[in-house]
Design an enzyme around this catalytic site. Structure first.
Site, PDB file in Angstrom:
ATOM      1  N   SER A  62       0.800  -1.227   0.000  1.00 18.70           N
ATOM      2  CA  SER A  62       0.000   0.000   0.000  1.00 18.70           C
ATOM      3  C   SER A  62       0.833   1.277   0.000  1.00 18.70           C
ATOM      4  O   SER A  62       0.324   2.337  -0.344  1.00 18.70           O
ATOM      5  CB  SER A  62      -0.943   0.017   1.203  1.00 18.70           C
ATOM      6  OG  SER A  62      -0.226   0.185   2.408  1.00 18.70           O
ATOM      7  N   LYS A 123       0.501   4.711   6.743  1.00 19.16           N
ATOM      8  CA  LYS A 123      -0.060   5.596   5.719  1.00 19.16           C
ATOM      9  C   LYS A 123       0.629   6.954   5.793  1.00 19.16           C
ATOM     10  O   LYS A 123       1.412   7.234   6.689  1.00 19.16           O
ATOM     11  CB  LYS A 123      -1.567   5.770   5.917  1.00 19.16           C
ATOM     12  CG  LYS A 123      -2.370   4.482   5.974  1.00 19.16           C
ATOM     13  CD  LYS A 123      -2.325   3.706   4.671  1.00 19.16           C
ATOM     14  CE  LYS A 123      -3.063   2.375   4.794  1.00 19.16           C
ATOM     15  NZ  LYS A 123      -2.888   1.527   3.594  1.00 19.16           N
TER      16      LYS A 123
END
Length: 297
Positions: A62, A123
């Site tokens: 990701s 993230k």
């Protein structure tokens, strides 16, 4: 016979022998002391991991291209203060507020614990409290202003056990290099946030995550996104799809990613002879702090 001769030839009596140097008796292992020492060591390690820094392993794609599956990195726990997710194993329920709390900056890579889960995601911070955030056609819009994007030359990532370049995720991306090796060739764009932080993202084309909002980020919340924009369960993705379900409370931030310690390609086995070849070259020591340019006007 002299006195000296008599002294030397007279044997020691039983009483004299008893008063000579005593032999050291063997002592048993002090197991209680050993257990306490081990317990104190474990507590010291847990305290360091909870309040100072902790190693992390990247299990997904990701955050490509800055982070690859198989990377090991260090996350510092103190830059934003401490919250209920600071302890290593997240044993605490949600507790509002942070001790010595400070908001992350746009562009920071952070560890976050999703709601109702005992796991960590990694993230990038895109939106801060009060921001009006929207995603249109893959472009982030902050407070009505599109975040500048610049198309770069495609990058090539060597295909290995931890970066297999699956065709469902990266259709048509496998290419053969002049060296005879297989690479994953990916389209990338450089984004520059309003504070001048810049980084590179992967965008494979239209996807359901390319459209979001507009929303206003609530107080004490953050909007997080992965750099692999089409394959990231971040604030754009609902909780039922293992996403973050929108902006996350700042209490859910566990720390800031600092640098890569080493990286493994996933091609090793139980044979120790394969371990050395499993290390990816050129990744150890790479900083995870975003590069800064002149702040956007």
């Amino acid at each position: 016979m002299t006195a000296a001769d008599t002294s030397e030839s007279t044997p020691l009596s039983t009483e004299d022998q008893a008063t000579g140097p005593a032999k050291a008796e063997p002592h048993g292992v002090d197991w209680w002391h050993e257990v306490k020492s081990i317990a104190l060591l474990i507590l010291a390690v847990l305290a360091f991991h909870s309040f100072v820094a902790k190693p992390f392993y990247i299990p997904s794609e990701s955050m490509m291209p800055v982070l690859l599956k198989g990377d090991r990195l260090v996350v510092s726990k103190f830059p934003y203060g401490w919250s209920y997710v600071s302890p290593s194993f997240h044993p605490l329920p949600f507790i509002k507020g942070r001790i010595f709390g400070r908001l992350p900056e746009r562009g920071d890579i952070v560890i976050v614990s999703p709601q109702n889960r005992r796991e960590d995601y990694i993230k990038r911070v895109i939106g801060l409290p009060g921001d009006i955030l929207e995603v249109r056609g893959g472009q982030v819009i902050l407070n009505g202003v599109p975040v500048p994007q610049r198309v770069l030359k495609p990058i090539r990532i060597p295909v290995d056990g931890n970066a297999p370049c699956p065709p469902l995720q990266f259709p048509g991306a496998r290419v053969e290099g002049r060296d005879g090796k297989t690479y994953c060739q990916l389209p990338v764009r450089q984004e520059t946030l309003p504070n001048g932080r810049t980084y590179v993202t992967i965008d494979m084309g239209p996807s359901s995550l390319d459209w979001y909002g507009p929303i206003r980020v609530p107080p004490h919340h953050l909007f997080l996104m992965g750099d692999n924009r089409d394959n990231s369960a971040d604030s754009r993705a609902p909780l039922e799809e293992n996403g973050l379900g929108g902006p996350v409370p700042w209490e859910a931030i566990g720390g800031r990613a600092e640098f890569i310690t080493f990286s493994l390609d996933g091609d090793s086995s139980w044979n120790p002879a394969t371990w050395l070849h499993a290390f990816r070259s050129g990744r150890a020591g790479n900083s995870l702090r975003p590069r800064s340019v002149s702040a956007a006007k």
